[in-house]
Design a protein around this motif. Sequence first.
Motif, mmCIF file in Angstrom:
data_model
loop_
_atom_site.group_PDB
_atom_site.id
_atom_site.type_symbol
_atom_site.label_atom_id
_atom_site.label_comp_id
_atom_site.label_asym_id
_atom_site.label_seq_id
_atom_site.Cartn_x
_atom_site.Cartn_y
_atom_site.Cartn_z
ATOM 1 N N SER A 34 -7.064 -26.973 17.826
ATOM 2 C CA SER A 34 -6.845 -26.652 16.417
ATOM 3 C C SER A 34 -8.195 -26.513 15.717
ATOM 4 O O SER A 34 -9.238 -26.892 16.260
ATOM 5 C CB SER A 34 -6.023 -27.748 15.743
ATOM 6 N N VAL A 35 -8.153 -26.018 14.492
ATOM 7 C CA VAL A 35 -9.362 -25.914 13.683
ATOM 8 C C VAL A 35 -9.944 -27.309 13.454
ATOM 9 O O VAL A 35 -11.157 -27.515 13.541
ATOM 10 C CB VAL A 35 -9.057 -25.196 12.347
ATOM 11 N N GLU A 36 -9.081 -28.299 13.208
ATOM 12 C CA GLU A 36 -9.552 -29.667 12.969
ATOM 13 C C GLU A 36 -10.247 -30.225 14.206
ATOM 14 O O GLU A 36 -11.297 -30.860 14.095
ATOM 15 C CB GLU A 36 -8.385 -30.575 12.558
ATOM 16 N N ASP A 37 -9.659 -30.005 15.380
ATOM 17 C CA ASP A 37 -10.292 -30.453 16.631
ATOM 18 C C ASP A 37 -11.655 -29.791 16.811
ATOM 19 O O ASP A 37 -12.613 -30.422 17.257
ATOM 20 C CB ASP A 37 -9.426 -30.117 17.845
ATOM 21 N N ALA A 38 -11.729 -28.512 16.469
ATOM 22 C CA ALA A 38 -12.984 -27.773 16.616
ATOM 23 C C ALA A 38 -14.071 -28.367 15.727
ATOM 24 O O ALA A 38 -15.213 -28.561 16.166
ATOM 25 C CB ALA A 38 -12.770 -26.299 16.289
ATOM 26 N N PHE A 39 -13.726 -28.698 14.493
ATOM 27 C CA PHE A 39 -14.725 -29.267 13.592
ATOM 28 C C PHE A 39 -15.122 -30.679 14.003
ATOM 29 O O PHE A 39 -16.268 -31.080 13.815
ATOM 30 C CB PHE A 39 -14.275 -29.181 12.133
ATOM 31 N N ALA A 40 -14.201 -31.415 14.593
ATOM 32 C CA ALA A 40 -14.557 -32.734 15.126
ATOM 33 C C ALA A 40 -15.598 -32.576 16.241
ATOM 34 O O ALA A 40 -16.582 -33.318 16.299
ATOM 35 C CB ALA A 40 -13.312 -33.456 15.637
ATOM 36 N N ALA A 41 -15.409 -31.596 17.114
ATOM 37 C CA ALA A 41 -16.359 -31.341 18.200
ATOM 38 C C ALA A 41 -17.703 -30.861 17.660
ATOM 39 O O ALA A 41 -18.767 -31.265 18.150
ATOM 40 C CB ALA A 41 -15.782 -30.320 19.175
ATOM 41 N N LEU A 42 -17.674 -30.020 16.638
ATOM 42 C CA LEU A 42 -18.916 -29.514 16.039
ATOM 43 C C LEU A 42 -19.737 -30.641 15.411
ATOM 44 O O LEU A 42 -20.962 -30.529 15.298
ATOM 45 C CB LEU A 42 -18.611 -28.462 14.971
ATOM 46 N N GLY A 43 -19.056 -31.712 15.027
ATOM 47 C CA GLY A 43 -19.740 -32.830 14.399
ATOM 48 C C GLY A 43 -20.682 -33.577 15.324
ATOM 49 O O GLY A 43 -21.594 -34.262 14.875
ATOM 50 N N HIS A 44 -20.479 -33.450 16.630
ATOM 51 C CA HIS A 44 -21.319 -34.217 17.549
ATOM 52 C C HIS A 44 -21.863 -33.427 18.736
ATOM 53 O O HIS A 44 -22.522 -33.995 19.603
ATOM 54 C CB HIS A 44 -20.564 -35.467 18.045
ATOM 55 N N VAL A 52 -13.020 -18.397 20.396
ATOM 56 C CA VAL A 52 -12.044 -18.801 19.382
ATOM 57 C C VAL A 52 -10.857 -17.848 19.420
ATOM 58 O O VAL A 52 -11.017 -16.649 19.195
ATOM 59 C CB VAL A 52 -12.678 -18.801 17.975
ATOM 60 N N ASP A 53 -9.685 -18.388 19.698
ATOM 61 C CA ASP A 53 -8.473 -17.567 19.701
ATOM 62 C C ASP A 53 -8.114 -17.214 18.265
ATOM 63 O O ASP A 53 -8.165 -18.071 17.380
ATOM 64 C CB ASP A 53 -7.332 -18.328 20.364
ATOM 65 N N ALA A 54 -7.767 -15.973 18.037
ATOM 66 C CA ALA A 54 -7.391 -15.533 16.690
ATOM 67 C C ALA A 54 -6.081 -16.166 16.246
ATOM 68 O O ALA A 54 -5.827 -16.297 15.053
ATOM 69 C CB ALA A 54 -7.286 -14.007 16.639
ATOM 70 N N GLU A 55 -5.249 -16.587 17.189
ATOM 71 C CA GLU A 55 -3.957 -17.202 16.879
ATOM 72 C C GLU A 55 -3.962 -18.664 17.288
ATOM 73 O O GLU A 55 -4.027 -18.985 18.457
ATOM 74 C CB GLU A 55 -2.830 -16.478 17.623
ATOM 75 N N LEU A 56 -3.916 -19.545 16.311
ATOM 76 C CA LEU A 56 -3.878 -20.984 16.564
ATOM 77 C C LEU A 56 -2.637 -21.578 15.917
ATOM 78 O O LEU A 56 -2.082 -20.999 14.988
ATOM 79 C CB LEU A 56 -5.129 -21.656 15.980
ATOM 80 N N PHE A 64 -10.953 -20.807 10.931
ATOM 81 C CA PHE A 64 -12.099 -21.498 11.523
ATOM 82 C C PHE A 64 -13.405 -20.891 10.989
ATOM 83 O O PHE A 64 -14.311 -21.622 10.580
ATOM 84 C CB PHE A 64 -12.044 -21.384 13.048
ATOM 85 N N LEU A 65 -13.477 -19.565 10.958
ATOM 86 C CA LEU A 65 -14.686 -18.890 10.472
ATOM 87 C C LEU A 65 -14.927 -19.168 8.985
ATOM 88 O O LEU A 65 -16.069 -19.408 8.569
ATOM 89 C CB LEU A 65 -14.595 -17.391 10.720
ATOM 90 N N ARG A 66 -13.863 -19.147 8.196
ATOM 91 C CA ARG A 66 -14.000 -19.424 6.756
ATOM 92 C C ARG A 66 -14.517 -20.854 6.524
ATOM 93 O O ARG A 66 -15.420 -21.074 5.722
ATOM 94 C CB ARG A 66 -12.658 -19.239 6.046
ATOM 95 N N ARG A 67 -13.935 -21.793 7.221
ATOM 96 C CA ARG A 67 -14.345 -23.198 7.057
ATOM 97 C C ARG A 67 -15.760 -23.426 7.574
ATOM 98 O O ARG A 67 -16.500 -24.243 7.034
ATOM 99 C CB ARG A 67 -13.364 -24.125 7.765
ATOM 100 N N LEU A 68 -16.140 -22.702 8.606
ATOM 101 C CA LEU A 68 -17.485 -22.828 9.159
ATOM 102 C C LEU A 68 -18.534 -22.457 8.114
ATOM 103 O O LEU A 68 -19.569 -23.103 8.005
ATOM 104 C CB LEU A 68 -17.618 -21.941 10.395
ATOM 105 N N ARG A 69 -18.242 -21.433 7.324
ATOM 106 C CA ARG A 69 -19.165 -21.029 6.254
ATOM 107 C C ARG A 69 -19.339 -22.134 5.222
ATOM 108 O O ARG A 69 -20.414 -22.309 4.667
ATOM 109 C CB ARG A 69 -18.658 -19.777 5.549
ATOM 110 N N ILE A 70 -18.278 -22.891 4.968
ATOM 111 C CA ILE A 70 -18.322 -23.948 3.957
ATOM 112 C C ILE A 70 -18.877 -25.249 4.539
ATOM 113 O O ILE A 70 -19.764 -25.861 3.967
ATOM 114 C CB ILE A 70 -16.914 -24.188 3.367
ATOM 115 N N GLN A 71 -18.340 -25.657 5.684
ATOM 116 C CA GLN A 71 -18.670 -26.960 6.251
ATOM 117 C C GLN A 71 -19.904 -26.944 7.141
ATOM 118 O O GLN A 71 -20.497 -27.987 7.388
ATOM 119 C CB GLN A 71 -17.480 -27.488 7.052
#
Length: 117
Positions: A34-44, A52-56, A64-71
């Motif tokens: 999920s997007v949340e799992d991806a951001f958890a992994a990006l944290g460390h 990145v699959d377009a369909e999650l 994921f791309l939108r949140r990446l720009r912000i976070q």
Amino acid sequence: MARCVLMVQAEVARQRHLSTLLSQWGYAPVAARSVEDAFAALGHTRFLFSLVDAELDGADGLEFLRRLRIQGGDPGPIIMLSDVATSKRMGEAMALGAEDFLQKPFKANILLLKVRE
């Protein structure tokens, strides 16, 4: 040093297949469903590239791309995986920061070319 690759893929079977291929090619895949799992992994973890699959489940790869720009985070170059239905949205994905895309289903040798470019 580990050659970590982020895989954001909701389908377990496809995730296993990608993980096997990437491992055979010398990468250390990190799976996120999920997007949340991806951001958890990006944290460390810092990644060489991300698939990145377009369909999650509950979201899409564009989220994921939108949140990446912000976070923020360091996913490395992003390769979007899309089917025919979502391929029309890949222009938007590129505008949001995706480097490339690969239409599903794809052959392993095509993926290898993409990740080795």
